[in-house]
Design a protein around this motif. Structure first.
Motif, PDB file in Angstrom:
ATOM      1  N   THR A 260       0.818  -1.209   0.000  1.00  0.00           N
ATOM      2  CA  THR A 260       0.000   0.000   0.000  1.00  0.00           C
ATOM      3  C   THR A 260       0.852   1.259   0.000  1.00  0.00           C
ATOM      4  O   THR A 260       2.023   1.236   0.379  1.00  0.00           O
ATOM      5  CB  THR A 260      -0.909   0.067   1.240  1.00  0.00           C
ATOM      6  OG1 THR A 260      -0.082   0.096   2.404  1.00  0.00           O
ATOM      7  CG2 THR A 260      -1.830  -1.129   1.314  1.00  0.00           C
ATOM      8  N   VAL A 261       0.248   2.324  -0.420  1.00  0.00           N
ATOM      9  CA  VAL A 261       0.893   3.624  -0.400  1.00  0.00           C
ATOM     10  C   VAL A 261       0.181   4.452   0.665  1.00  0.00           C
ATOM     11  O   VAL A 261      -0.987   4.765   0.509  1.00  0.00           O
ATOM     12  CB  VAL A 261       0.794   4.304  -1.771  1.00  0.00           C
ATOM     13  CG1 VAL A 261       1.425   5.678  -1.720  1.00  0.00           C
ATOM     14  CG2 VAL A 261       1.457   3.434  -2.825  1.00  0.00           C
ATOM     15  N   PRO A 262       0.871   4.746   1.765  1.00  0.00           N
ATOM     16  CA  PRO A 262       0.220   5.451   2.869  1.00  0.00           C
ATOM     17  C   PRO A 262      -0.201   6.859   2.483  1.00  0.00           C
ATOM     18  O   PRO A 262       0.369   7.469   1.585  1.00  0.00           O
ATOM     19  CB  PRO A 262       1.293   5.503   3.947  1.00  0.00           C
ATOM     20  CG  PRO A 262       2.304   4.485   3.549  1.00  0.00           C
ATOM     21  CD  PRO A 262       2.249   4.421   2.064  1.00  0.00           C
ATOM     22  N   THR A 263      -1.160   7.362   3.204  1.00  0.00           N
ATOM     23  CA  THR A 263      -1.680   8.702   2.990  1.00  0.00           C
ATOM     24  C   THR A 263      -0.600   9.755   3.194  1.00  0.00           C
ATOM     25  O   THR A 263       0.189   9.666   4.113  1.00  0.00           O
ATOM     26  CB  THR A 263      -2.785   8.996   4.024  1.00  0.00           C
ATOM     27  OG1 THR A 263      -3.652   7.885   4.049  1.00  0.00           O
ATOM     28  CG2 THR A 263      -3.534  10.239   3.662  1.00  0.00           C
ATOM     29  N   GLU A 281      -0.055  13.839  -2.196  1.00  0.00           N
ATOM     30  CA  GLU A 281      -0.315  13.460  -3.568  1.00  0.00           C
ATOM     31  C   GLU A 281      -1.831  13.389  -3.726  1.00  0.00           C
ATOM     32  O   GLU A 281      -2.555  13.414  -2.732  1.00  0.00           O
ATOM     33  CB  GLU A 281       0.332  12.113  -3.899  1.00  0.00           C
ATOM     34  CG  GLU A 281      -0.199  10.949  -3.117  1.00  0.00           C
ATOM     35  CD  GLU A 281       0.478  10.804  -1.770  1.00  0.00           C
ATOM     36  OE1 GLU A 281       0.075   9.908  -1.042  1.00  0.00           O
ATOM     37  OE2 GLU A 281       1.392  11.585  -1.457  1.00  0.00           O
ATOM     38  N   PRO A 282      -2.292  13.294  -4.962  1.00  0.00           N
ATOM     39  CA  PRO A 282      -3.741  13.197  -5.156  1.00  0.00           C
ATOM     40  C   PRO A 282      -4.297  12.002  -4.391  1.00  0.00           C
ATOM     41  O   PRO A 282      -3.596  11.015  -4.180  1.00  0.00           O
ATOM     42  CB  PRO A 282      -3.878  12.978  -6.670  1.00  0.00           C
ATOM     43  CG  PRO A 282      -2.593  13.467  -7.252  1.00  0.00           C
ATOM     44  CD  PRO A 282      -1.549  13.301  -6.208  1.00  0.00           C
ATOM     45  N   PRO A 323      -0.918  -5.789   5.386  1.00  0.00           N
ATOM     46  CA  PRO A 323      -0.650  -4.788   4.350  1.00  0.00           C
ATOM     47  C   PRO A 323       0.784  -4.291   4.541  1.00  0.00           C
ATOM     48  O   PRO A 323       1.272  -4.231   5.670  1.00  0.00           O
ATOM     49  CB  PRO A 323      -1.637  -3.664   4.648  1.00  0.00           C
ATOM     50  CG  PRO A 323      -2.562  -4.163   5.702  1.00  0.00           C
ATOM     51  CD  PRO A 323      -1.910  -5.337   6.361  1.00  0.00           C
ATOM     52  N   LEU A 324       1.441  -3.980   3.464  1.00  0.00           N
ATOM     53  CA  LEU A 324       2.834  -3.528   3.562  1.00  0.00           C
ATOM     54  C   LEU A 324       2.953  -2.123   2.994  1.00  0.00           C
ATOM     55  O   LEU A 324       2.800  -1.921   1.793  1.00  0.00           O
ATOM     56  CB  LEU A 324       3.734  -4.501   2.791  1.00  0.00           C
ATOM     57  CG  LEU A 324       5.211  -4.153   2.666  1.00  0.00           C
ATOM     58  CD1 LEU A 324       5.858  -3.992   4.032  1.00  0.00           C
ATOM     59  CD2 LEU A 324       5.939  -5.219   1.861  1.00  0.00           C
ATOM     60  N   PRO A 325       3.177  -1.140   3.855  1.00  0.00           N
ATOM     61  CA  PRO A 325       3.281   0.229   3.364  1.00  0.00           C
ATOM     62  C   PRO A 325       4.621   0.475   2.681  1.00  0.00           C
ATOM     63  O   PRO A 325       5.661   0.095   3.208  1.00  0.00           O
ATOM     64  CB  PRO A 325       3.173   1.092   4.625  1.00  0.00           C
ATOM     65  CG  PRO A 325       3.182   0.172   5.791  1.00  0.00           C
ATOM     66  CD  PRO A 325       3.336  -1.231   5.311  1.00  0.00           C
TER      67      PRO A 325
END
Length: 512
Positions: A260-263, A281-282, A323-325
């Motif tokens: 995952t791509v964290p906020t 980022e968006p 989940p893997l950030p």
RNA sequence: GGCGCCAUACCCAAGUGGUCAAGGGAGAGGUUUGCAAAACCUCCAUUCCCCGGUUCGAAUCCGGGUGGCGCCUCCA
């Protein structure tokens, strides 16, 4: 196996003792890539997890048949090929080659079998024929649909209820909204094969049922893949296979968590060489990594900058189901941890030597004993972690404990010459780590060379230039010209090159 | 709207009923060093999102809440 191997089974949502159908032999089917584009680091997480899993099972004396398929004809491939004005099958072929290149680069072993949809058409048609015969599928206007209401068990794997689904795809001739395509009628410009129902191509889910069947039989031990495949893909596979064969399709379902791509974090950054400023980022960028979200980082890009083992450690340092950030710090951190392991092994090697005289052994005492204790306990500690739902992160924790104990002992001046008795068990422990998790498979020299080759080009120096500066610095140091020596060191440090003065001369490393 | 997963220190991350809550990074102090770096030592969660409950005992089990994520459309 002394202790039972335990595995989380998505179907039952619990950790269970693993018992294969045929004692000692494991049939494993993993959903591979749909080859419409390059492999990104989310895909490769799954690839590394299952590669490591197979490695470990084999190390523990299971015989494993590992099957990982390619989906080389599907909607997405056709769509992308059309956009690019190329032949879909040629596009698939190209990305299969790229995938193989990337996996080799990552240091993965090839699966035993890599079936492709386009090479499994007869089996797919046979399976569809069986389903029609048994009243679980029907043909309509050149397509064949799976009749979901005919299978009361539908939804058992994913916990879905048919009438609660948000079904969208109307489909031509479908009887029920949840019915899904087994065979898609030919459309102009698409690859197609002759069939009893007219020309067309396989639907998305039937291929895996057919490939698993043709390679591993009617019942497979473990079916793996990303957690995002549980519904509808795996659910549909279960229905197709069980309705066709009347046998349990897969006994254990093993699903890996998403990358995952964290906020609010920067993706890639120095990892991709993309120097866009940080910040938000968006919204579309956060969450699961995927091509369609525009937040994917391709594996080949990352491998140009980081050793494959750093990626491997990054993946294995978190439990496979979590989940893997992924963010800009992820790979530098993993590479640093990997370097720590290599350096500890190097320290252990450097302690080789004679059996220490009694007085030296006494003075090594507690520290040496600690290394010995941890090194000897390492195999059982590693097995205990990995046997418990493949807890690679826990296993790595044990390796780091050993690394620190070794470093502590090697700090001891006398131990530097005479670590004798602890060296062999310590090296055996690291060797076990290599065999099971695929880490520390290089020599320390090879590892350092790889880091330099991959990191240095970004730092504005060549190895020769660094060596040249260090020679000048050695001269300055010999003359006790400390300011000149420090000036050279500062210059290198500014470019993330660390200089370490050892007894026998100066070494340098790329700062991670 | 339906199904499911998760929530541990500044960050990453093991542990899922019972001695002191792994490990890595960051940070502070120290050893070492010409000075550094690396390494090592010490410190850094009496506490595991919140509220109830079960239990002699819970981060670990149960119920509720809050927050995050995945799936229901292509997905590793």
């Amino acid at each position: 196996m002394a202790t039972p191997f335990r595995l989380y089974n998505t179907r039952t949502r619990t950790v269970e003792d693993f018992e294969p159908l045929v004692p000692g032999h494991v049939g494993l089917y993993v959903c591979g890539m749909t080859v419409y584009d390059d492999c990104h680091i989310g895909h490769s997480r799954a690839m590394v997890i299952f590669d490591t899993f197979v490695r470990y099972l084999r190390h523990r004396s299971w015989s494993v048949t590992f099957v990982r398929n390619f989906t080389d004809v599907d909607d997405k491939i056709i769509e992308r090929a059309a956009e690019a004005g190329e032949d879909p099958l040629a596009r698939a072929e190209r990305y299969i080659a790229n995938f193989h290149r990337d996996m080799r680069e990552l240091g993965l072993d090839d699966p035993d079998l890599e079936p492709r949809v386009t090479a499994t058409i007869p089996e797919i048609q046979a399976l569809i024929g069986k389903l029609i015969e048994r009243g679980h599928a029907y043909a309509a206007e050149g397509s064949v649909w799976f009749d979901v209401p005919s299978h009361p068990e539908y939804g058992a794997l994913s916990g879905q209820q048919v009438d609660k689904l948000r079904s969208k795809d109307p489909g031509v001739g479908k009887r029920h909204a949840a019915d899904f395509a087994l065979w898609k009628a030919h459309k102009p410009g698409e690859p197609s094969w002759e069939s009893p129902w007219g020309p067309g191509r396989p639907g998305w889910h039937i291929e895996c049922s057919a490939m698993a069947w043709s390679t591993l039989g009617e019942t497979i031990d473990i079916h793996g893949g990303g957690i995002d495949l549980v519904f509808p893909h795996h659910e549909n596979e279960v229905s197709q296979s069980e309705c066709a064969h009347g046998q349990t399709y897969a006994r254990y379902w093993m699903h890996n968590g998403m990358l995952t791509v964290p906020t609010g974090r920067k993706v890639g950054g120095r990892a991709t060489g993309d120097d866009t400023p940080g910040g938000d980022e968006p919204a579309a960028m956060k969450g699961k990594m995927g091509k369609s979200k525009g937040n994917a980082v391709n594996i080949d890009v990352l491998l140009r900058e980081y050793p494959a083992e750093a990626l491997r450690l990054f993946y294995l340092d978190t439990h496979y189901r979590s989940p893997l950030p992924f963010d800009a710090d992820a790979l530098p951190t993993s590479l640093g941890k990997l370097a720590r392991l290599y350096e500890a092994r190097e320290a252990a090697e450097a302690m080789g030597g004679e059996e220490p005289p009694d007085d030296v052994a006494r003075s090594l005492g507690a520290d040496a004993m600690r290394v010995l204790e941890l090194a000897r306990a390492f195999p059982s500690a590693l097995y205990a972690s990995l046997d418990d739902d493949f807890n690679t992160a826990g296993a790595l924790g044990h390796a780091f404990e050993l690394a620190r104990a070794i470093n502590r002992l090697s700090n001891h001046k006398k131990a530097n010459q005479r670590g004798g008795p602890v060296v062999a068990p310590a090296l055996a422990a690291f060797s076990l780590l290599s065999k099971t998790l695929g880490l520390m498979t290089l020599s320390t020299e090879e590892f350092q060379l790889e880091i330099k080759a991959k990191r240095l080009p970004r730092l504005g120096f060549t190895s020769e230039e660094v060596e040249g500066l260090l020679q000048q610095r050695a001269q300055a140091r010999a003359n006790k010209d400390w300011s000149r020596a420090d000036q050279i060191r500062d210059q290198l440090e500014e470019h993330s090159i660390a200089v370490m003065d050892r007894e026998h001369g100066s070494e340098w490393r790329v700062r991670l």
